[in-house]
Scaffold this active site. Sequence first.
Site, PDB file in Angstrom:
ATOM      1  N   ASN A 118       0.874  -1.178   0.000  1.00 51.52           N
ATOM      2  CA  ASN A 118       0.000   0.000   0.000  1.00 51.52           C
ATOM      3  C   ASN A 118       0.904   1.219   0.000  1.00 51.52           C
ATOM      4  OD1 ASN A 118      -2.545  -1.155   0.096  1.00 51.52           O
ATOM      5  ND2 ASN A 118      -2.651  -1.165   2.333  1.00 51.52           N
ATOM      6  N   LYS A 206      -6.314   3.387  -4.597  1.00 52.43           N
ATOM      7  CA  LYS A 206      -6.086   2.721  -3.299  1.00 52.43           C
ATOM      8  C   LYS A 206      -5.466   3.720  -2.317  1.00 52.43           C
ATOM      9  CE  LYS A 206      -5.997  -1.001  -0.641  1.00 52.43           C
ATOM     10  NZ  LYS A 206      -5.144  -2.149  -0.537  1.00 52.43           N
ATOM     11  N   ASN A 210      -6.678   4.686   1.475  1.00 45.79           N
ATOM     12  CA  ASN A 210      -5.782   4.512   2.625  1.00 45.79           C
ATOM     13  C   ASN A 210      -5.474   5.846   3.306  1.00 45.79           C
ATOM     14  OD1 ASN A 210      -4.147   1.933   0.802  1.00 45.79           O
ATOM     15  ND2 ASN A 210      -5.397   1.627   2.595  1.00 45.79           N
ATOM     16  N   ASN A 273     -13.604  -4.400   9.884  1.00 41.29           N
ATOM     17  CA  ASN A 273     -12.121  -4.450   9.805  1.00 41.29           C
ATOM     18  C   ASN A 273     -11.445  -3.473  10.754  1.00 41.29           C
ATOM     19  OD1 ASN A 273     -12.207  -6.078   7.552  1.00 41.29           O
ATOM     20  ND2 ASN A 273     -10.565  -4.959   6.523  1.00 41.29           N
ATOM     21  N   SER A 276      -5.216  -1.562   8.703  1.00 44.23           N
ATOM     22  CA  SER A 276      -3.845  -2.020   8.957  1.00 44.23           C
ATOM     23  C   SER A 276      -3.095  -1.012   9.829  1.00 44.23           C
ATOM     24  CB  SER A 276      -3.112  -2.252   7.632  1.00 44.23           C
ATOM     25  OG  SER A 276      -3.113  -1.076   6.859  1.00 44.23           O
ATOM     26  N   GLU A 288       2.623   2.644   8.180  1.00 45.16           N
ATOM     27  CA  GLU A 288       2.998   3.024   6.807  1.00 45.16           C
ATOM     28  C   GLU A 288       2.601   4.480   6.510  1.00 45.16           C
ATOM     29  OE1 GLU A 288       3.185  -0.917   4.171  1.00 45.16           O
ATOM     30  OE2 GLU A 288       1.144  -0.515   4.804  1.00 45.16           O
TER      31      GLU A 288
HETATM   32  N1  LIG Z   1      -2.943  -7.550   5.174  1.00 40.01           N
HETATM   33  C1  LIG Z   1      -3.719  -7.187   4.180  1.00 40.01           C
HETATM   34  O1  LIG Z   1      -4.886  -7.616   4.112  1.00 40.01           O
HETATM   35  C2  LIG Z   1      -3.218  -6.260   3.085  1.00 40.01           C
HETATM   36  C3  LIG Z   1      -1.925  -5.715   3.110  1.00 40.01           C
HETATM   37  N2  LIG Z   1      -1.488  -4.915   2.050  1.00 40.01           N
HETATM   38  C4  LIG Z   1      -0.124  -4.366   2.016  1.00 40.01           C
HETATM   39  O2  LIG Z   1       0.802  -5.450   1.856  1.00 40.01           O
HETATM   40  C5  LIG Z   1       2.035  -5.150   2.508  1.00 40.01           C
HETATM   41  C6  LIG Z   1       2.360  -6.284   3.487  1.00 40.01           C
HETATM   42  O3  LIG Z   1       1.343  -6.284   4.488  1.00 40.01           O
HETATM   43  P1  LIG Z   1       1.131  -7.455   5.538  1.00 40.01           P
HETATM   44  O4  LIG Z   1       1.452  -8.759   4.927  1.00 40.01           O
HETATM   45  O5  LIG Z   1      -0.202  -7.240   6.122  1.00 40.01           O
HETATM   46  O6  LIG Z   1       2.269  -7.094   6.611  1.00 40.01           O
HETATM   47  P2  LIG Z   1       2.839  -8.029   7.779  1.00 40.01           P
HETATM   48  O7  LIG Z   1       3.409  -7.098   8.790  1.00 40.01           O
HETATM   49  O8  LIG Z   1       1.838  -9.044   8.168  1.00 40.01           O
HETATM   50  O9  LIG Z   1       4.020  -8.811   7.056  1.00 40.01           O
HETATM   51  C7  LIG Z   1       5.194  -8.217   6.638  1.00 40.01           C
HETATM   52  C8  LIG Z   1       6.261  -9.306   6.675  1.00 40.01           C
HETATM   53  O10 LIG Z   1       7.458  -8.772   6.127  1.00 40.01           O
HETATM   54  C9  LIG Z   1       8.513  -9.399   6.825  1.00 40.01           C
HETATM   55  N3  LIG Z   1       9.775  -8.682   6.680  1.00 40.01           N
HETATM   56  C10 LIG Z   1      10.132  -7.487   7.186  1.00 40.01           C
HETATM   57  N4  LIG Z   1      11.415  -7.220   6.850  1.00 40.01           N
HETATM   58  C11 LIG Z   1      11.851  -8.276   6.125  1.00 40.01           C
HETATM   59  C12 LIG Z   1      13.092  -8.614   5.526  1.00 40.01           C
HETATM   60  N5  LIG Z   1      14.144  -7.808   5.595  1.00 40.01           N
HETATM   61  N6  LIG Z   1      13.215  -9.800   4.883  1.00 40.01           N
HETATM   62  C13 LIG Z   1      12.161 -10.652   4.800  1.00 40.01           C
HETATM   63  N7  LIG Z   1      10.967 -10.389   5.363  1.00 40.01           N
HETATM   64  C14 LIG Z   1      10.815  -9.219   6.012  1.00 40.01           C
HETATM   65  C15 LIG Z   1       8.044  -9.382   8.273  1.00 40.01           C
HETATM   66  O11 LIG Z   1       8.829 -10.300   8.997  1.00 40.01           O
HETATM   67  P3  LIG Z   1       8.773 -10.387  10.625  1.00 40.01           P
HETATM   68  O12 LIG Z   1       7.438 -10.983  10.922  1.00 40.01           O
HETATM   69  O13 LIG Z   1       9.920 -11.280  10.941  1.00 40.01           O
HETATM   70  O14 LIG Z   1       8.912  -8.987  11.109  1.00 40.01           O
HETATM   71  C16 LIG Z   1       6.593  -9.791   8.100  1.00 40.01           C
HETATM   72  O15 LIG Z   1       6.448 -11.193   8.156  1.00 40.01           O
HETATM   73  C17 LIG Z   1       1.826  -3.802   3.204  1.00 40.01           C
HETATM   74  O16 LIG Z   1       2.378  -2.778   2.417  1.00 40.01           O
HETATM   75  C18 LIG Z   1       0.320  -3.674   3.306  1.00 40.01           C
HETATM   76  O17 LIG Z   1      -0.088  -2.316   3.310  1.00 40.01           O
HETATM   77  C19 LIG Z   1      -2.291  -4.665   0.989  1.00 40.01           C
HETATM   78  C20 LIG Z   1      -3.561  -5.158   0.949  1.00 40.01           C
HETATM   79  C21 LIG Z   1      -4.122  -6.000   1.954  1.00 40.01           C
HETATM   80  C1  LIG Z   2      -8.879  -0.570   2.518  1.00 38.80           C
HETATM   81  C2  LIG Z   2      -8.372  -0.732   3.950  1.00 38.80           C
HETATM   82  C3  LIG Z   2      -8.580   0.537   4.712  1.00 38.80           C
HETATM   83  C4  LIG Z   2      -9.189  -1.856   4.537  1.00 38.80           C
HETATM   84  O1  LIG Z   2      -9.014  -2.019   5.906  1.00 38.80           O
HETATM   85  C5  LIG Z   2      -6.903  -1.074   3.919  1.00 38.80           C
HETATM   86  O2  LIG Z   2      -6.334  -1.248   2.856  1.00 38.80           O
HETATM   87  C6  LIG Z   2      -6.060  -1.134   5.130  1.00 38.80           C
HETATM   88  O3  LIG Z   2      -6.552  -1.393   6.224  1.00 38.80           O
HETATM   89  O4  LIG Z   2      -4.837  -0.890   4.979  1.00 38.80           O
END
Ligand SMILES: NC(=O)C1=CN([C@@H]2O[C@H](COP(=O)(O)OP(=O)(O)OC[C@H]3O[C@@H](n4cnc5c(N)ncnc54)[C@H](OP(=O)(O)O)[C@@H]3O)[C@@H](O)[C@H]2O)C=CC1
Ligand SMILES: CC(C)(CO)C(=O)C(=O)O
Length: 321
Positions: A118, A206, A210, A273, A276, A288
């Site tokens: 995001n 998006k 956000n 929800n 995040s 973020e």
């Molecule tokens: N969750 C959702 O539903 C949605 C998320 N997003 C976007 O996706 C992205 C990821 O989100 P999300 O998965 O929720 O985040 P999380 O915090 O759940 O996961 C991020 C992961 O990245 C890992 N990480 C951090 N640094 C490193 C590194 N140097 N090497 C390898 N791994 C690393 C972390 O590891 P550790 O656990 O060890 O710290 C963690 O497991 C964000 O930008 C978010 O805004 C977009 C849409 C939906």
């Molecule tokens: C669209 C929304 C606001 C849904 O929760 C999202 O992307 C987030 O939480 O980062």
Amino acid sequence: MRIDLIGGGAVGLLYGSRLALGGAQVRMLTRGREQAGLLAREGIRLTGRADAAEGAPAAVAEVEALSLADAAAAEAAAGGRAGRWHVLAVKQTAIGPELLELLAALLRPGDGLLCLQNGIGHLERLAKALPEVRLYAGVTSEGALRAGAREVVHTGEGELHYGPAPGSAAAGLAEDALLGGWRQALRQAGIAAFLSNDVEDRICRKLLLNAVINPLTALLDLPNGRLPEHPQGGRLMKALHAESLAILVRSGFAATGEEWERLLDVCRRTAANTSSMLADVRAGRPTEIDSINGELARLAARHGMPAPLNEAAAALVHALE
Ligand SMILES: NC(=O)C1=CN([C@@H]2O[C@H](COP(=O)(O)OP(=O)(O)OC[C@H]3O[C@@H](n4cnc5c(N)ncnc54)[C@H](OP(=O)(O)O)[C@@H]3O)[C@@H](O)[C@H]2O)C=CC1
Ligand SMILES: CC(C)(CO)C(=O)C(=O)O
């Protein structure tokens, strides 16, 4: 086709498990060795799938796994290989010099890297550090929640829209074996995904959601659905939305006039929800905010526009961190 999923959080585990269950050879590249060992031994446990029957046991996806640092070190010693597809599923806050160095060691010229973050600003940093890598930007509306080091809940069915990052080595390329293999892996996994040459428009849309929902739910400690009806929250939503939209339009975004309705619709559809950003604040993690409202304020400054609400949102959320 082997796909590297970088980041074993909510999004990485969701895409990693779904792709592996669809038949792709998935390698999870995590931050720590402990999580990698667990994933390699026990796989990813996926629950909450919309297509699973009521009461069905959790699906367990078998994956390979390594720490990103170990994979990067091994890659430096490896001989020639074909182009490989990678998905970057870390938070914006993780994309700093250390990660960029590991990615530069892991990826080869011609490899593909799909970024699912995001916010904005990361693609420029990645393009500078990885000039010969084919960068793709993705916007996903899937909902994912990490429930443990190897457990993920699919909280909302969504879509992936992705395309060549503007100005990257991927721009203007015809479909080839690498991109074709990735598209086939998505199809086999049943992931709704759309490849387009206009992913910037999706990114802006998006970002606009956000920029309003995330800081206000974090500051007011509200689930998404309660924001529009909150007396101060509702007014702040309107003002922050108007300021953010004006900045994006000045930067070339083609508004349709339906952006406000879409914002209310997302609040309705994700009513329960925790955004995040609110989740990050509650867990004491960095948010973020810099890549969302901070970037919008910087964009405004470049166009000589004031952005008092985006600046205030960024400062107030930082104060909560
Ligand atoms: N969750 C959702 O539903 C949605 C998320 N997003 C976007 O996706 C992205 C990821 O989100 P999300 O998965 O929720 O985040 P999380 O915090 O759940 O996961 C991020 C992961 O990245 C890992 N990480 C951090 N640094 C490193 C590194 N140097 N090497 C390898 N791994 C690393 C972390 O590891 P550790 O656990 O060890 O710290 C963690 O497991 C964000 O930008 C978010 O805004 C977009 C849409 C939906
Ligand atoms: C669209 C929304 C606001 C849904 O929760 C999202 O992307 C987030 O939480 O980062």
